[in-house]
Design a protein around this motif. Structure first.
Motif, mmCIF file in Angstrom:
data_model
loop_
_atom_site.group_PDB
_atom_site.id
_atom_site.type_symbol
_atom_site.label_atom_id
_atom_site.label_comp_id
_atom_site.label_asym_id
_atom_site.label_seq_id
_atom_site.Cartn_x
_atom_site.Cartn_y
_atom_site.Cartn_z
ATOM 1 N N SER A 104 24.622 67.897 11.304
ATOM 2 C CA SER A 104 26.067 68.165 11.328
ATOM 3 C C SER A 104 26.838 67.013 10.687
ATOM 4 C CB SER A 104 26.556 68.365 12.764
ATOM 5 O OG SER A 104 25.959 69.494 13.330
ATOM 6 N N MET A 105 26.460 65.785 11.017
ATOM 7 C CA MET A 105 27.135 64.631 10.425
ATOM 8 C C MET A 105 26.875 64.554 8.924
ATOM 9 S SD MET A 105 27.068 61.599 13.267
ATOM 10 C CE MET A 105 25.394 61.752 13.837
ATOM 11 N N LEU A 106 25.680 64.914 8.491
ATOM 12 C CA LEU A 106 25.378 64.924 7.060
ATOM 13 C C LEU A 106 26.237 65.949 6.329
ATOM 14 C CD1 LEU A 106 23.689 63.999 4.642
ATOM 15 C CD2 LEU A 106 22.011 65.761 5.282
ATOM 16 N N ILE A 107 26.387 67.124 6.904
ATOM 17 C CA ILE A 107 27.229 68.165 6.294
ATOM 18 C C ILE A 107 28.682 67.708 6.215
ATOM 19 C CG2 ILE A 107 28.166 70.485 6.670
ATOM 20 C CD1 ILE A 107 25.334 71.197 7.795
ATOM 21 N N VAL A 108 29.168 67.080 7.275
ATOM 22 C CA VAL A 108 30.546 66.562 7.275
ATOM 23 C C VAL A 108 30.706 65.484 6.208
ATOM 24 C CG1 VAL A 108 32.248 65.259 8.613
ATOM 25 C CG2 VAL A 108 31.033 67.173 9.663
ATOM 26 N N ALA A 109 29.727 64.606 6.083
ATOM 27 C CA ALA A 109 29.799 63.534 5.073
ATOM 28 C C ALA A 109 29.822 64.123 3.662
ATOM 29 C CB ALA A 109 28.629 62.568 5.236
ATOM 30 N N ILE A 110 28.988 65.119 3.413
ATOM 31 C CA ILE A 110 28.980 65.763 2.090
ATOM 32 C C ILE A 110 30.329 66.407 1.818
ATOM 33 C CG2 ILE A 110 27.999 67.671 0.748
ATOM 34 C CD1 ILE A 110 25.297 66.992 2.166
ATOM 35 N N TRP A 111 30.859 67.138 2.792
ATOM 36 C CA TRP A 111 32.169 67.774 2.620
ATOM 37 C C TRP A 111 33.246 66.716 2.368
ATOM 38 C CZ3 TRP A 111 36.564 67.063 5.592
ATOM 39 C CH2 TRP A 111 37.636 67.899 5.298
ATOM 40 N N LEU A 112 33.192 65.631 3.126
ATOM 41 C CA LEU A 112 34.187 64.570 2.995
ATOM 42 C C LEU A 112 34.180 63.981 1.590
ATOM 43 C CD1 LEU A 112 36.264 62.830 4.532
ATOM 44 C CD2 LEU A 112 34.391 61.313 5.135
ATOM 45 N N TRP A 113 32.991 63.718 1.041
ATOM 46 C CA TRP A 113 32.905 63.123 -0.292
ATOM 47 C C TRP A 113 33.275 64.108 -1.391
ATOM 48 C CZ3 TRP A 113 32.903 58.224 -1.708
ATOM 49 C CH2 TRP A 113 32.659 57.278 -0.716
ATOM 50 N N MET A 114 33.326 65.397 -1.077
ATOM 51 C CA MET A 114 33.760 66.390 -2.057
ATOM 52 C C MET A 114 35.282 66.526 -2.100
ATOM 53 S SD MET A 114 30.793 69.261 -1.515
ATOM 54 C CE MET A 114 31.495 70.384 -2.707
ATOM 55 N N ARG A 115 35.978 65.957 -1.121
ATOM 56 C CA ARG A 115 37.443 66.003 -1.091
ATOM 57 C C ARG A 115 37.997 65.066 -2.164
ATOM 58 N NH1 ARG A 115 38.815 70.134 0.164
ATOM 59 N NH2 ARG A 115 40.892 69.309 0.106
ATOM 60 N N PRO A 116 39.106 65.463 -2.812
ATOM 61 C CA PRO A 116 39.701 64.572 -3.811
ATOM 62 C C PRO A 116 40.287 63.330 -3.161
ATOM 63 C CG PRO A 116 41.113 66.486 -3.429
ATOM 64 C CD PRO A 116 39.848 66.710 -2.645
ATOM 65 N N GLU A 117 40.460 62.299 -3.998
ATOM 66 C CA GLU A 117 41.065 61.052 -3.537
ATOM 67 C C GLU A 117 42.502 60.984 -4.042
ATOM 68 O OE1 GLU A 117 38.533 57.814 -4.697
ATOM 69 O OE2 GLU A 117 36.816 58.685 -3.669
ATOM 70 N N PRO A 118 43.382 60.307 -3.304
ATOM 71 C CA PRO A 118 44.774 60.187 -3.758
ATOM 72 C C PRO A 118 44.843 59.473 -5.109
ATOM 73 C CG PRO A 118 44.518 59.313 -1.531
ATOM 74 C CD PRO A 118 43.153 59.619 -2.045
ATOM 75 N N VAL A 119 45.761 59.906 -5.928
ATOM 76 C CA VAL A 119 45.957 59.267 -7.226
ATOM 77 C C VAL A 119 46.868 58.068 -7.028
ATOM 78 C CG1 VAL A 119 46.848 59.592 -9.555
ATOM 79 C CG2 VAL A 119 45.720 61.482 -8.382
ATOM 80 N N ALA A 120 46.418 56.923 -7.491
ATOM 81 C CA ALA A 120 47.230 55.707 -7.379
ATOM 82 C C ALA A 120 48.387 55.793 -8.359
ATOM 83 C CB ALA A 120 46.381 54.479 -7.665
ATOM 84 N N VAL A 121 49.554 55.457 -7.884
ATOM 85 C CA VAL A 121 50.734 55.460 -8.737
ATOM 86 C C VAL A 121 50.824 54.111 -9.435
ATOM 87 C CG1 VAL A 121 53.225 55.667 -8.799
ATOM 88 C CG2 VAL A 121 51.905 57.028 -7.174
ATOM 89 N N GLN A 122 50.827 54.142 -10.763
ATOM 90 C CA GLN A 122 50.917 52.913 -11.530
ATOM 91 C C GLN A 122 52.342 52.700 -11.991
ATOM 92 O OE1 GLN A 122 48.097 53.141 -14.681
ATOM 93 N NE2 GLN A 122 46.338 52.967 -13.345
ATOM 94 N N VAL A 123 52.862 51.532 -11.724
ATOM 95 C CA VAL A 123 54.213 51.184 -12.147
ATOM 96 C C VAL A 123 54.094 50.352 -13.411
ATOM 97 C CG1 VAL A 123 56.326 50.005 -11.502
ATOM 98 C CG2 VAL A 123 54.997 51.215 -9.765
ATOM 99 N N THR A 124 54.728 50.829 -14.460
ATOM 100 C CA THR A 124 54.711 50.074 -15.711
ATOM 101 C C THR A 124 56.120 49.567 -16.005
ATOM 102 O OG1 THR A 124 55.195 52.044 -17.025
ATOM 103 C CG2 THR A 124 52.867 51.537 -16.613
ATOM 104 N N ALA A 125 56.207 48.674 -16.949
ATOM 105 C CA ALA A 125 57.512 48.107 -17.315
ATOM 106 C C ALA A 125 58.420 49.200 -17.865
ATOM 107 C CB ALA A 125 57.328 46.996 -18.340
#
Length: 129
Positions: A104-125
């Motif tokens: 069960s924990m392995l399945i949860v870990a696989i599902w978790l790593w398939m979730r997208p990650e937040p996109v970092a907002v880059q501030v430019t000049a």
């Protein structure tokens, strides 16, 4: 009666999240996501408090808006599940319980790593002017 049900769930999930913040091997963010979901159904003040929480609010908002999970949270959850799985192997629990829990924990870990990650907002000049 319906509001009482949702508020009871919120209290249960927030309590489990608090315990998870103190104990290794128990998640925090997952329970707070569930608490925010339940709060959105019947406790608007608690929902607002959770979404504006200084430590967990950004993660909860990112999950609600895009279903994203930060990489740090993925690593922490995976490491805690791995530690829990190894500890489980050394308990006196029946073999089927050990197999079911670890799978069960392995399945949860696989599902978790398939979730997208937040996109970092880059501030430019250019974007500042």
């Amino acid at each position: 009666m319906k509001i009482l049900f949702w508020r009871s769930l919120v209290i249960i999930f927030v309590t489990l999240g608090f315990i998870g913040a103190l104990l290794p091997g128990m998640p925090t963010t997952v329970f707070l996501i569930l608490a925010a979901w339940a709060a959105s159904k019947g406790w608007p003040q608690m929902d607002a408090w959770l979404l504006n929480h200084p430590r967990y609010g950004a993660v909860l908002r990112a999950w609600r808006e895009n279903g994203t999970v930060p990489r740090k949270a993925k690593w922490l959850a995976s490491i805690m599940m791995l530690i829990s799985a190894v500890i489980m192997l050394f308990t006196h629990a029946p073999l089927l319980v050990k197999i079911f829990t670890d799978c069960s924990m392995l399945i949860v870990a696989i599902w978790l790593w398939m979730r997208p990650e937040p996109v970092a907002v880059q501030v430019t000049a250019e974007s500042e002017s």
